[in-house]
Design an enzyme around this catalytic site. Sequence first.
Site, PDB file in Angstrom:
ATOM      1  N   GLU A 233      -6.506   8.720  -6.521  1.00  0.00           N
ATOM      2  CA  GLU A 233      -5.958   7.404  -6.876  1.00  0.00           C
ATOM      3  C   GLU A 233      -5.542   6.634  -5.631  1.00  0.00           C
ATOM      4  OE1 GLU A 233      -5.520   4.944  -8.547  1.00  0.00           O
ATOM      5  OE2 GLU A 233      -4.578   5.232 -10.494  1.00  0.00           O
ATOM      6  N   ASP A 234      -5.572   5.322  -5.709  1.00  0.00           N
ATOM      7  CA  ASP A 234      -5.126   4.513  -4.579  1.00  0.00           C
ATOM      8  C   ASP A 234      -3.609   4.448  -4.500  1.00  0.00           C
ATOM      9  OD1 ASP A 234      -4.904   2.975  -6.898  1.00  0.00           O
ATOM     10  OD2 ASP A 234      -5.915   1.212  -6.087  1.00  0.00           O
TER      11      ASP A 234
ATOM     12  N   ASP B 297       2.216   3.137  -8.913  1.00  0.00           N
ATOM     13  CA  ASP B 297       3.288   2.139  -8.954  1.00  0.00           C
ATOM     14  C   ASP B 297       4.208   2.507 -10.125  1.00  0.00           C
ATOM     15  OD1 ASP B 297       4.800  -0.136  -8.701  1.00  0.00           O
ATOM     16  OD2 ASP B 297       3.225  -1.545  -9.205  1.00  0.00           O
TER      17      ASP B 297
ATOM     18  N   GLY C 100     -10.028   0.712  -6.634  1.00  0.00           N
ATOM     19  CA  GLY C 100      -9.062   0.774  -5.525  1.00  0.00           C
ATOM     20  C   GLY C 100      -9.144   2.021  -4.670  1.00  0.00           C
TER      21      GLY C 100
HETATM   22  P1  IMP Z   1       0.601   1.602 -12.222  1.00  0.00           P
HETATM   23  O1  IMP Z   1      -0.026   1.837 -13.560  1.00  0.00           O
HETATM   24  O2  IMP Z   1       1.753   0.611 -12.321  1.00  0.00           O
HETATM   25  O3  IMP Z   1       1.027   2.867 -11.517  1.00  0.00           O
HETATM   26  O4  IMP Z   1      -0.433   0.845 -11.332  1.00  0.00           O
HETATM   27  C1  IMP Z   1      -1.499   1.486 -10.770  1.00  0.00           C
HETATM   28  C2  IMP Z   1      -2.632   0.538 -10.445  1.00  0.00           C
HETATM   29  O5  IMP Z   1      -2.160  -0.779 -10.192  1.00  0.00           O
HETATM   30  C3  IMP Z   1      -3.305   0.972  -9.170  1.00  0.00           C
HETATM   31  O6  IMP Z   1      -4.344   1.875  -9.432  1.00  0.00           O
HETATM   32  C4  IMP Z   1      -3.760  -0.345  -8.572  1.00  0.00           C
HETATM   33  O7  IMP Z   1      -5.046  -0.692  -9.046  1.00  0.00           O
HETATM   34  C5  IMP Z   1      -2.752  -1.354  -9.054  1.00  0.00           C
HETATM   35  N1  IMP Z   1      -1.699  -1.615  -8.045  1.00  0.00           N
HETATM   36  C6  IMP Z   1      -0.407  -1.219  -8.071  1.00  0.00           C
HETATM   37  N2  IMP Z   1       0.269  -1.636  -6.991  1.00  0.00           N
HETATM   38  C7  IMP Z   1      -0.631  -2.313  -6.239  1.00  0.00           C
HETATM   39  C8  IMP Z   1      -0.536  -3.000  -4.965  1.00  0.00           C
HETATM   40  O8  IMP Z   1       0.505  -3.066  -4.284  1.00  0.00           O
HETATM   41  N3  IMP Z   1      -1.691  -3.595  -4.527  1.00  0.00           N
HETATM   42  C9  IMP Z   1      -2.868  -3.538  -5.226  1.00  0.00           C
HETATM   43  N4  IMP Z   1      -2.983  -2.926  -6.402  1.00  0.00           N
HETATM   44  C10 IMP Z   1      -1.877  -2.309  -6.916  1.00  0.00           C
END
Ligand code: IMP
Length: 189
Positions: free
Chosen positions: A111-112, A115, A56
Amino acid sequence: MGPLSRDDFTVHWADHDLGEVVVSAKEIADRVNELGRRIASDYAGRPPLLVCVLKGAVNFMADLMRAIELPVEIDFMAVSSYGAATKTSGVVRIVKDLDVDLLNRDVLIVEDVVDSGLTLNYLRQYLGARNPRTLEVCALLLKEGEQRVEQSLKYVGFSIPADFVVGYGLDVNEKYRNLDAIYTFIGEV
Ligand code: IMP
Ligand code: MG
Protein backbone atom coordinates in the site's frame (compact mmCIF):
# COMPACT_ATOMS: atom_id res chain seq x y z
CA MET A 1 19.62 13.81 -15.96
CA GLY A 2 18.39 11.76 -12.99
CA PRO A 3 14.82 11.34 -11.80
CA LEU A 4 12.78 14.34 -10.72
CA SER A 5 13.45 15.41 -7.18
CA ARG A 6 14.04 18.54 -5.14
CA ASP A 7 17.11 16.84 -3.76
CA ASP A 8 18.78 17.88 -6.97
CA PHE A 9 16.83 20.79 -8.40
CA THR A 10 13.50 22.56 -8.24
CA VAL A 11 10.56 20.82 -9.90
CA HIS A 12 9.64 23.79 -12.07
CA TRP A 13 6.53 22.30 -13.64
CA ALA A 14 4.99 21.52 -10.23
CA ASP A 15 6.68 24.08 -8.03
CA HIS A 16 3.62 26.19 -7.22
CA ASP A 17 1.81 23.15 -5.75
CA LEU A 18 4.64 21.63 -3.72
CA GLY A 19 5.59 22.45 -0.14
CA GLU A 20 8.30 20.79 1.89
CA VAL A 21 10.01 17.51 1.01
CA VAL A 22 8.53 15.02 3.47
CA VAL A 23 10.61 12.05 2.33
CA SER A 24 13.48 12.48 -0.12
CA ALA A 25 14.24 10.14 -3.01
CA LYS A 26 17.36 8.95 -1.22
CA GLU A 27 15.49 8.23 2.01
CA ILE A 28 12.88 6.29 0.06
CA ALA A 29 15.51 4.23 -1.78
CA ASP A 30 17.37 3.37 1.44
CA ARG A 31 14.23 2.41 3.32
CA VAL A 32 12.82 0.35 0.44
CA ASN A 33 16.06 -1.64 0.31
CA GLU A 34 15.88 -2.22 4.05
CA LEU A 35 12.27 -3.40 3.81
CA GLY A 36 13.22 -5.67 0.92
CA ARG A 37 15.93 -7.32 2.98
CA ARG A 38 13.62 -7.82 5.95
CA ILE A 39 10.89 -9.29 3.77
CA ALA A 40 13.35 -11.64 2.06
CA SER A 41 14.50 -12.92 5.43
CA ASP A 42 10.99 -13.17 6.97
CA TYR A 43 9.63 -14.99 3.92
CA ALA A 44 12.63 -17.23 3.18
CA GLY A 45 11.37 -20.55 1.78
CA ARG A 46 7.84 -19.23 1.20
CA PRO A 47 8.02 -16.41 -1.37
CA PRO A 48 5.04 -14.08 -1.01
CA LEU A 49 2.48 -12.94 -3.51
CA LEU A 50 2.80 -9.15 -3.55
CA VAL A 51 -0.54 -7.45 -4.06
CA CYS A 52 -0.11 -3.88 -5.26
CA VAL A 53 -2.97 -1.53 -4.55
CA LEU A 54 -3.28 0.65 -7.62
CA LYS A 55 -2.51 3.24 -8.48
CA GLY A 56 -0.74 4.90 -5.56
CA ALA A 57 1.48 1.94 -4.66
CA VAL A 58 2.83 1.42 -8.17
CA ASN A 59 6.17 3.22 -7.67
CA PHE A 60 6.69 1.57 -4.28
CA MET A 61 5.80 -1.87 -5.66
CA ALA A 62 8.19 -1.53 -8.60
CA ASP A 63 11.11 -0.66 -6.31
CA LEU A 64 10.19 -3.00 -3.45
CA MET A 65 9.84 -6.14 -5.55
CA ARG A 66 13.32 -5.60 -6.97
CA ALA A 67 14.70 -5.26 -3.42
CA ILE A 68 13.31 -8.67 -2.36
CA GLU A 69 15.72 -11.45 -3.27
CA LEU A 70 13.10 -14.19 -3.51
CA PRO A 71 11.01 -15.53 -6.42
CA VAL A 72 8.00 -13.36 -5.53
CA GLU A 73 4.86 -13.19 -7.63
CA ILE A 74 2.87 -10.01 -8.15
CA ASP A 75 -0.70 -9.06 -8.82
CA PHE A 76 -2.71 -5.85 -8.83
CA MET A 77 -5.93 -4.55 -7.37
CA ALA A 78 -7.54 -1.21 -7.92
CA VAL A 79 -9.79 0.30 -5.30
CA SER A 80 -11.38 3.68 -5.14
CA SER A 81 -12.00 5.40 -1.83
CA TYR A 82 -11.35 9.08 -2.34
CA GLY A 83 -12.83 10.05 -5.67
CA ALA A 84 -11.27 13.37 -6.65
CA ALA A 85 -11.18 14.89 -3.16
CA THR A 86 -8.51 14.72 -0.48
CA LYS A 87 -10.77 13.40 2.32
CA THR A 88 -11.78 9.76 2.65
CA SER A 89 -15.39 8.86 2.01
CA GLY A 90 -15.09 5.62 3.97
CA VAL A 91 -16.66 3.87 1.02
CA VAL A 92 -14.37 1.47 -0.83
CA ARG A 93 -15.15 0.24 -4.30
CA ILE A 94 -13.24 -2.59 -6.02
CA VAL A 95 -12.36 -1.28 -9.47
CA LYS A 96 -10.08 -4.16 -10.47
CA ASP A 97 -9.84 -7.48 -8.67
CA LEU A 98 -6.95 -9.96 -8.51
CA ASP A 99 -6.34 -12.54 -11.23
CA VAL A 100 -4.78 -15.20 -9.00
CA ASP A 101 -6.19 -17.53 -6.35
CA LEU A 102 -5.15 -16.71 -2.78
CA LEU A 103 -5.82 -20.13 -1.25
CA ASN A 104 -2.84 -21.08 0.97
CA ARG A 105 -0.72 -18.24 -0.39
CA ASP A 106 1.47 -15.95 1.68
CA VAL A 107 -0.03 -12.65 0.66
CA LEU A 108 1.62 -9.29 1.27
CA ILE A 109 -0.51 -6.23 0.50
CA VAL A 110 1.64 -3.35 -0.78
CA GLU A 111 0.00 0.00 0.00
CA ASP A 112 1.08 3.59 -0.53
CA VAL A 113 -0.37 5.26 2.55
CA VAL A 114 -2.55 4.34 5.50
CA ASP A 115 -4.57 7.38 6.50
CA SER A 116 -7.91 6.58 8.18
CA GLY A 117 -7.16 2.89 7.62
CA LEU A 118 -10.62 2.30 6.15
CA THR A 119 -9.32 1.20 2.75
CA LEU A 120 -6.91 -1.30 4.25
CA ASN A 121 -9.46 -2.57 6.72
CA TYR A 122 -11.83 -3.31 3.87
CA LEU A 123 -9.10 -4.94 1.76
CA ARG A 124 -7.97 -7.19 4.59
CA GLN A 125 -11.46 -8.55 5.09
CA TYR A 126 -12.07 -8.86 1.37
CA LEU A 127 -8.82 -10.76 0.69
CA GLY A 128 -8.83 -12.63 4.02
CA ALA A 129 -12.11 -14.28 3.01
CA ARG A 130 -10.21 -16.11 0.24
CA ASN A 131 -8.22 -18.15 2.75
CA PRO A 132 -4.64 -17.10 2.16
CA ARG A 133 -2.15 -18.87 4.43
CA THR A 134 -0.96 -15.50 5.75
CA LEU A 135 -2.04 -11.95 5.01
CA GLU A 136 0.24 -9.06 5.94
CA VAL A 137 0.67 -5.44 4.96
CA CYS A 138 3.62 -3.40 3.77
CA ALA A 139 2.72 0.30 3.73
CA LEU A 140 5.13 2.96 2.56
CA LEU A 141 3.55 5.71 4.68
CA LEU A 142 1.55 5.81 7.88
CA LYS A 143 -0.20 9.06 8.76
CA GLU A 144 0.35 9.72 12.46
CA GLY A 145 -2.76 9.85 14.62
CA GLU A 146 -5.26 9.49 11.77
CA GLN A 147 -6.30 5.86 12.03
CA ARG A 148 -9.96 5.24 12.64
CA VAL A 149 -9.52 1.49 12.52
CA GLU A 150 -6.92 -0.47 14.46
CA GLN A 151 -4.26 -1.73 12.07
CA SER A 152 -1.50 -4.22 12.52
CA LEU A 153 1.02 -3.28 9.87
CA LYS A 154 3.91 -5.68 9.59
CA TYR A 155 6.06 -3.32 7.51
CA VAL A 156 5.93 0.48 7.46
CA GLY A 157 8.30 2.70 5.51
CA PHE A 158 7.76 6.03 7.24
CA SER A 159 5.43 7.55 9.81
CA ILE A 160 4.56 11.05 8.60
CA PRO A 161 2.44 13.98 9.85
CA ALA A 162 -1.20 14.08 8.75
CA ASP A 163 -0.68 16.61 5.93
CA PHE A 164 -1.77 15.69 2.42
CA VAL A 165 1.23 14.57 0.39
CA VAL A 166 2.00 13.86 -3.27
CA GLY A 167 4.75 12.15 -5.24
CA TYR A 168 6.24 8.66 -5.60
CA GLY A 169 2.85 7.28 -6.66
CA LEU A 170 0.68 9.54 -4.53
CA ASP A 171 -1.57 11.88 -6.45
CA VAL A 172 -3.91 14.75 -6.26
CA ASN A 173 -6.42 14.55 -9.09
CA GLU A 174 -4.18 11.94 -10.76
CA LYS A 175 -1.18 14.26 -10.93
CA TYR A 176 2.28 14.24 -9.36
CA ARG A 177 2.60 10.45 -9.17
CA ASN A 178 5.79 10.80 -11.25
CA LEU A 179 7.74 12.81 -8.67
CA ASP A 180 10.36 10.62 -7.06
CA ALA A 181 10.26 12.29 -3.65
CA ILE A 182 7.25 12.88 -1.39
CA TYR A 183 6.11 16.48 -0.84
CA THR A 184 3.35 18.23 1.04
CA PHE A 185 0.71 19.49 -1.36
CA ILE A 186 -0.05 23.20 -0.97
CA GLY A 187 -1.99 23.85 -4.18
CA GLU A 188 -5.71 24.10 -4.81
CA VAL A 189 -7.56 20.78 -5.15
P1 IMP B 1 -7.57 5.64 4.02
O1 IMP B 1 -8.69 4.72 3.62
O2 IMP B 1 -8.11 6.90 4.69
O3 IMP B 1 -6.51 4.98 4.87
O4 IMP B 1 -6.91 6.19 2.72
C1 IMP B 1 -6.07 5.42 1.96
C2 IMP B 1 -5.99 5.90 0.53
O5 IMP B 1 -6.25 7.29 0.42
C3 IMP B 1 -4.59 5.71 0.01
O6 IMP B 1 -4.43 4.44 -0.57
C4 IMP B 1 -4.44 6.86 -0.97
O7 IMP B 1 -4.89 6.49 -2.25
C5 IMP B 1 -5.33 7.95 -0.41
N1 IMP B 1 -4.57 8.93 0.38
C6 IMP B 1 -4.57 9.10 1.73
N2 IMP B 1 -3.77 10.09 2.12
C7 IMP B 1 -3.22 10.58 0.98
C8 IMP B 1 -2.27 11.65 0.71
O8 IMP B 1 -1.75 12.35 1.60
N3 IMP B 1 -1.96 11.85 -0.61
C9 IMP B 1 -2.49 11.10 -1.62
N4 IMP B 1 -3.37 10.12 -1.41
C10 IMP B 1 -3.74 9.85 -0.12
MG1 MG C 1 -5.29 8.24 -4.50
